[in-house]
Design a protein around this motif. Structure first.
Motif, PDB file in Angstrom:
ATOM      1  N   ARG A   3       0.686  -1.308   0.066  1.00 14.97           N
ATOM      2  CA  ARG A   3       0.025   0.094  -0.127  1.00 14.97           C
ATOM      3  C   ARG A   3       0.843   1.218  -0.143  1.00 14.97           C
ATOM      4  NH1 ARG A   3      -4.881   0.818   4.389  1.00 14.97           N
ATOM      5  NH2 ARG A   3      -5.504   2.613   3.821  1.00 14.97           N
ATOM      6  N   ILE A   4       2.038   1.161   1.007  1.00 13.26           N
ATOM      7  CA  ILE A   4       2.872   2.585   0.825  1.00 13.26           C
ATOM      8  C   ILE A   4       3.379   2.689  -0.466  1.00 13.26           C
ATOM      9  CG2 ILE A   4       4.852   3.363   1.862  1.00 13.26           C
ATOM     10  CD1 ILE A   4       3.954   1.715   4.436  1.00 13.26           C
ATOM     11  N   ILE A   5       4.115   1.584  -1.124  1.00 10.40           N
ATOM     12  CA  ILE A   5       4.478   1.821  -2.304  1.00 10.40           C
ATOM     13  C   ILE A   5       3.657   2.437  -3.497  1.00 10.40           C
ATOM     14  CG2 ILE A   5       5.519   0.341  -4.512  1.00 10.40           C
ATOM     15  CD1 ILE A   5       7.010  -1.583  -2.174  1.00 10.40           C
ATOM     16  N   ARG A   6       2.412   1.672  -3.537  1.00 13.73           N
ATOM     17  CA  ARG A   6       1.444   2.384  -4.339  1.00 13.73           C
ATOM     18  C   ARG A   6       1.328   3.837  -4.298  1.00 13.73           C
ATOM     19  NH1 ARG A   6      -3.647  -0.697  -3.511  1.00 13.73           N
ATOM     20  NH2 ARG A   6      -2.400  -2.067  -2.005  1.00 13.73           N
ATOM     21  N   GLY A   7       1.195   4.235  -3.025  1.00 13.67           N
ATOM     22  CA  GLY A   7       1.219   5.799  -2.496  1.00 13.67           C
ATOM     23  C   GLY A   7       2.193   6.732  -3.036  1.00 13.67           C
ATOM     24  N   VAL A   8       3.453   6.120  -2.760  1.00  7.59           N
ATOM     25  CA  VAL A   8       4.820   6.735  -3.224  1.00  7.59           C
ATOM     26  C   VAL A   8       4.950   6.765  -4.699  1.00  7.59           C
ATOM     27  CG1 VAL A   8       7.061   6.519  -3.197  1.00  7.59           C
ATOM     28  CG2 VAL A   8       6.041   6.143  -1.273  1.00  7.59           C
ATOM     29  N   ILE A   9       4.477   5.576  -5.425  1.00 14.66           N
ATOM     30  CA  ILE A   9       4.416   5.910  -6.938  1.00 14.66           C
ATOM     31  C   ILE A   9       3.228   6.782  -7.418  1.00 14.66           C
ATOM     32  CG2 ILE A   9       3.651   4.749  -9.048  1.00 14.66           C
ATOM     33  CD1 ILE A   9       5.018   2.167  -7.596  1.00 14.66           C
ATOM     34  N   ALA A  10       2.195   6.683  -6.797  1.00 14.71           N
ATOM     35  CA  ALA A  10       1.074   7.804  -6.971  1.00 14.71           C
ATOM     36  C   ALA A  10       1.485   9.193  -7.194  1.00 14.71           C
ATOM     37  CB  ALA A  10      -0.028   7.497  -6.471  1.00 14.71           C
ATOM     38  N   VAL A  11       2.045   9.465  -5.916  1.00 10.31           N
ATOM     39  CA  VAL A  11       2.374  11.053  -5.732  1.00 10.31           C
ATOM     40  C   VAL A  11       3.615  11.151  -6.645  1.00 10.31           C
ATOM     41  CG1 VAL A  11       3.337  12.393  -3.726  1.00 10.31           C
ATOM     42  CG2 VAL A  11       1.543  10.890  -3.208  1.00 10.31           C
ATOM     43  N   VAL A  38      -3.660   8.201 -10.416  1.00 11.14           N
ATOM     44  CA  VAL A  38      -5.022   8.504  -9.545  1.00 11.14           C
ATOM     45  C   VAL A  38      -5.701   7.268  -8.967  1.00 11.14           C
ATOM     46  CG1 VAL A  38      -7.364   9.301  -9.538  1.00 11.14           C
ATOM     47  CG2 VAL A  38      -5.525  10.734 -10.565  1.00 11.14           C
ATOM     48  N   MET A  39      -5.625   6.280  -9.782  1.00  4.07           N
ATOM     49  CA  MET A  39      -6.131   4.951  -9.257  1.00  4.07           C
ATOM     50  C   MET A  39      -5.184   4.205  -8.145  1.00  4.07           C
ATOM     51  SD  MET A  39      -8.907   3.910 -10.860  1.00  4.07           S
ATOM     52  CE  MET A  39      -9.171   2.382 -10.432  1.00  4.07           C
ATOM     53  N   ASN A  40      -4.026   4.362  -8.268  1.00  5.40           N
ATOM     54  CA  ASN A  40      -3.128   4.010  -7.365  1.00  5.40           C
ATOM     55  C   ASN A  40      -3.316   4.665  -5.878  1.00  5.40           C
ATOM     56  OD1 ASN A  40      -1.499   1.678  -7.821  1.00  5.40           O
ATOM     57  ND2 ASN A  40      -0.692   3.101  -9.373  1.00  5.40           N
ATOM     58  N   LEU A  41      -3.556   6.273  -6.063  1.00  2.19           N
ATOM     59  CA  LEU A  41      -3.765   7.026  -4.917  1.00  2.19           C
ATOM     60  C   LEU A  41      -5.127   6.732  -4.367  1.00  2.19           C
ATOM     61  CD1 LEU A  41      -2.379   9.331  -3.401  1.00  2.19           C
ATOM     62  CD2 LEU A  41      -3.646  10.834  -4.937  1.00  2.19           C
ATOM     63  N   ILE A  42      -5.949   6.481  -4.961  1.00  7.94           N
ATOM     64  CA  ILE A  42      -7.327   5.810  -4.342  1.00  7.94           C
ATOM     65  C   ILE A  42      -7.039   4.644  -3.584  1.00  7.94           C
ATOM     66  CG2 ILE A  42      -9.744   5.195  -5.047  1.00  7.94           C
ATOM     67  CD1 ILE A  42      -9.569   7.247  -7.239  1.00  7.94           C
ATOM     68  N   SER A  43      -6.486   3.652  -4.379  1.00 10.38           N
ATOM     69  CA  SER A  43      -6.233   2.400  -3.650  1.00 10.38           C
ATOM     70  C   SER A  43      -5.399   2.643  -2.242  1.00 10.38           C
ATOM     71  CB  SER A  43      -5.340   1.438  -4.980  1.00 10.38           C
ATOM     72  OG  SER A  43      -4.992   0.261  -4.126  1.00 10.38           O
ATOM     73  N   PHE A  44      -4.530   3.326  -2.472  1.00 10.58           N
ATOM     74  CA  PHE A  44      -3.569   3.635  -1.261  1.00 10.58           C
ATOM     75  C   PHE A  44      -4.365   4.294  -0.018  1.00 10.58           C
ATOM     76  CE2 PHE A  44      -1.494   7.186   1.208  1.00 10.58           C
ATOM     77  CZ  PHE A  44      -0.325   6.542   2.020  1.00 10.58           C
ATOM     78  N   ALA A  45      -5.375   5.314  -0.657  1.00  9.66           N
ATOM     79  CA  ALA A  45      -6.115   5.828   0.608  1.00  9.66           C
ATOM     80  C   ALA A  45      -7.220   4.829   1.184  1.00  9.66           C
ATOM     81  CB  ALA A  45      -7.000   7.016  -0.057  1.00  9.66           C
TER      82      ALA A  45
END
Length: 63
Positions: A3-11, A38-45
């Motif tokens: 989840r953290i990796i997806r958030g970092v990639i998204a940002v 945006v999909m990764n950011l939503i998935s992270f959130a």
């Protein structure tokens, strides 16, 4: 961790698109990358990834 990796990639991808979009050039590629970010950011959130559900992948450790 996933989840953290997806958030970092998204940002990182959103920041890159905002600052250096002229380097990419192709508008379709820019939009595709933005949708991916945006999909990764939503998935992270929210902690749920539709692609993982479709592929029946579970990265949650139990116990």
């Amino acid at each position: 961790m996933d989840r953290i990796i997806r958030g970092v990639i998204a940002v990182a991808l959103i920041v890159y698109l905002l600052l250096f979009s002229e380097q990419i050039g192709d508008m379709l590629l820019q939009v595709s990358l933005l949708i991916f970010a945006v999909m990764n950011l939503i998935s992270f959130a929210i902690g749920w990834c539709p692609v993982y559900q479709i592929a029946d992948i579970n990265t949650c450790k139990k116990g």
